[in-house]
Design a protein around this motif. Sequence first.
Motif, short mmCIF file in Angstrom:
data_model
loop_
_atom_site.label_atom_id
_atom_site.label_comp_id
_atom_site.label_asym_id
_atom_site.label_seq_id
_atom_site.Cartn_x
_atom_site.Cartn_y
_atom_site.Cartn_z
N ASP A 205 0.83 -1.21 0.00
CA ASP A 205 0.00 0.00 0.00
C ASP A 205 0.86 1.25 0.00
OD1 ASP A 205 -2.24 -1.57 0.04
OD2 ASP A 205 -2.55 -1.44 2.21
N VAL A 206 1.96 1.24 0.77
CA VAL A 206 2.84 2.41 0.80
C VAL A 206 3.47 2.64 -0.57
CG1 VAL A 206 4.98 3.31 1.77
CG2 VAL A 206 3.28 2.27 3.28
N ALA A 207 3.96 1.57 -1.19
CA ALA A 207 4.60 1.71 -2.51
C ALA A 207 3.60 2.21 -3.55
CB ALA A 207 5.19 0.37 -2.94
N ARG A 208 2.38 1.68 -3.52
CA ARG A 208 1.37 2.10 -4.50
C ARG A 208 0.98 3.55 -4.28
NH1 ARG A 208 -3.76 2.15 -3.53
NH2 ARG A 208 -3.55 0.67 -1.79
N THR A 209 0.85 3.96 -3.01
CA THR A 209 0.47 5.34 -2.73
C THR A 209 1.60 6.31 -3.07
OG1 THR A 209 -0.91 4.49 -0.92
CG2 THR A 209 -0.51 6.85 -0.96
N GLU A 243 4.23 16.84 1.33
CA GLU A 243 4.08 16.51 2.75
C GLU A 243 3.60 15.07 2.92
OE1 GLU A 243 4.29 16.96 6.80
OE2 GLU A 243 5.02 18.30 5.22
N ASN A 244 2.66 14.66 2.04
CA ASN A 244 2.20 13.27 2.10
C ASN A 244 3.32 12.30 1.73
OD1 ASN A 244 -0.47 13.82 2.87
ND2 ASN A 244 -1.07 14.27 0.75
N LEU A 245 4.13 12.68 0.73
CA LEU A 245 5.27 11.84 0.35
C LEU A 245 6.26 11.71 1.51
CD1 LEU A 245 6.04 12.86 -3.34
CD2 LEU A 245 5.55 10.56 -2.50
N ARG A 246 6.50 12.81 2.22
CA ARG A 246 7.41 12.76 3.36
C ARG A 246 6.90 11.80 4.43
NH1 ARG A 246 8.00 14.73 8.26
NH2 ARG A 246 5.96 15.72 8.18
N LEU A 247 5.63 11.82 4.69
CA LEU A 247 5.04 10.91 5.67
C LEU A 247 5.19 9.45 5.22
CD1 LEU A 247 1.79 12.85 6.62
CD2 LEU A 247 3.79 12.50 8.06
N LYS A 439 -7.26 13.85 -7.47
CA LYS A 439 -6.28 12.84 -7.09
C LYS A 439 -5.61 13.20 -5.77
CE LYS A 439 -4.00 10.73 -10.27
NZ LYS A 439 -3.06 10.34 -11.35
N LEU A 440 -5.45 14.50 -5.49
CA LEU A 440 -4.85 14.92 -4.23
C LEU A 440 -5.67 14.43 -3.05
CD1 LEU A 440 -2.82 16.51 -2.54
CD2 LEU A 440 -4.25 18.54 -2.90
N ASP A 441 -6.99 14.54 -3.15
CA ASP A 441 -7.84 14.08 -2.06
C ASP A 441 -7.69 12.57 -1.85
OD1 ASP A 441 -8.80 16.61 -1.62
OD2 ASP A 441 -10.47 16.38 -3.02
N ARG A 442 -7.58 11.87 -2.98
CA ARG A 442 -7.43 10.42 -2.85
C ARG A 442 -6.09 10.08 -2.20
NH1 ARG A 442 -7.17 5.77 -7.61
NH2 ARG A 442 -6.79 4.04 -6.17
N VAL A 443 -5.01 10.76 -2.64
CA VAL A 443 -3.70 10.52 -2.05
C VAL A 443 -3.72 10.83 -0.55
CG1 VAL A 443 -1.29 11.30 -2.00
CG2 VAL A 443 -2.42 10.85 -4.18
N SER A 444 -4.32 11.95 -0.19
CA SER A 444 -4.38 12.33 1.22
C SER A 444 -5.13 11.29 2.04
CB SER A 444 -5.02 13.71 1.37
OG SER A 444 -4.26 14.68 0.69
N ASN A 445 -6.25 10.83 1.49
CA ASN A 445 -7.03 9.83 2.21
C ASN A 445 -6.30 8.49 2.30
OD1 ASN A 445 -9.33 11.43 2.87
ND2 ASN A 445 -10.05 11.24 0.77
#
Length: 515
Positions: A205-209, A243-247, A439-445
């Motif tokens: 899941d992390v790799a796909r996100t 920021e999401n990528l950093r997390l 897509k940003l909302d989906r990435v964040s979620n």
Amino acid sequence: MPNATPSASPRRAPVRTLIAVAAAVMLTACANIRPVPLNAQDLQPVNASDRSAMVRDVAPLSGPLTLEEAQARALKYNLERRAKLMEEALALRQLDVTQLDMLPKLVAQAGYGWRNNDRISQSRNAENGDLSPSRFISQERTHALGDLTLSWSLLDYGLGHVAAQQQADRVLIAGERRRKAMHVLMQDVRTAYWRAASAQKLRDDVARTITMAEEALDDSRKAETERLRNPIDALRYQRQVLENLRLLEAINQELASANIELGALINAPIGATIRIADVEQAAATPRTLDLDIGTMEELALQQNADLREQHYNGRVARDEVRRTLVRLFPNISLNYGYKYDSDRYLVHNDWQEAGVQLSYNLFNLLTADTQMKLARAGVGLADQRRVAAQMAVISQVHLARLQLINAHKQFVRADAIYLTDQKITEHTRNREQALAQSKLDRVSNEVSTILSLLRRYQALAQVQAAESRLLASIGAEPAIGSTDDLSLPELVQQIKSGTDVSLRPQPAQALKVGS
């Protein structure tokens, strides 16, 4: 008896010269010893042998790894636990050696005597005191000696008996230290296992996100370059994606070492991928919380490894008082021996002799009070340490129980948050497919869901660690046999049966730790 003085044989001179030269060479060799550091050639065979010993008799991993199998592998193959077992075995061997001190001593001696001139003696007339003009040779210049003597000391026997009792208690102390190390090992295995489980669960899941977030970042940068959107909005969008990528990358780094840590605990091959069994852990109340606090305290006072060690230390200190008292008594020694001397001037070259000796160190009358005070001070110190350990153990039980309750509450809350985030992600995914969500909302979620799942596994690991701390505080452990005699499947089965025996207080009359 001959009147001529016998001379030493010429063949003796080379022997004496050879002995003198050998002694000089040995003294010279001792004076020229220098430190010799290890080099790569010295270390290579040792390192290769150690690497081979690490994996010797270790069953290979086959299939998904369950928690019980991980604990069994740690108990059977962990290198530090093997060292603790060897320490206990060494203490047991030391007990065997100490018991031998109570046996009589059978000493065999052989020797060779030489002198450069004859041993000549004169006699004096008892009536007038005149010296006799005759001189007598009473010993050969060279002669061989030998004897075999059996001796037994009552004082040595008493001291050896008390020392053996002390060493027997030290064997039990080594066993308690092994138990404590086992409790820490089981706790570490539980924590590492659930970290590895979360890493396995989240890896894909992390790799796909991360891939999805990088695609969204590229799309935003293209839109910014082509000025299809307001630059400020594009940069804000990129800021959120970064920021999401950093997390996500932080999560990846945190989980990257989980397999290595678990592999080191169970002595798996370095770098090997460990597949964790897909077992969902329910948010059930840990069974240890079913015990009331009074029962936990009673169990801890009976079974805690640290407290039992202090009880044994108290017995060692009391035996030291008895040992000091025995040392103050007179000593009676018996001896019997067979002796031989090749001196040809002796009428009897071999003979037997026996004797009884009574001895007493008169300075004991002056130092007895000081020695006994020192021994009794050791008892007082051991008692004080036991009292302090008892207070610390009771505090540990209360703290561990409170930490387990709080950790379980956190897990229940983390589980509810994860289920909620999972539903939000499903709705977001459906809306994106209907072009109603960016897509940003989906990435964040997706990131929120991954974080929630990670926190759920972290909370689960905290529950497992807190329960392990509580079990260690009350001294509970699986009722298992010798890990060397049991096969891995048998050990797994015994661990699955749980620690029910250790969670039942023993009758008071069965406890014989302190005295």
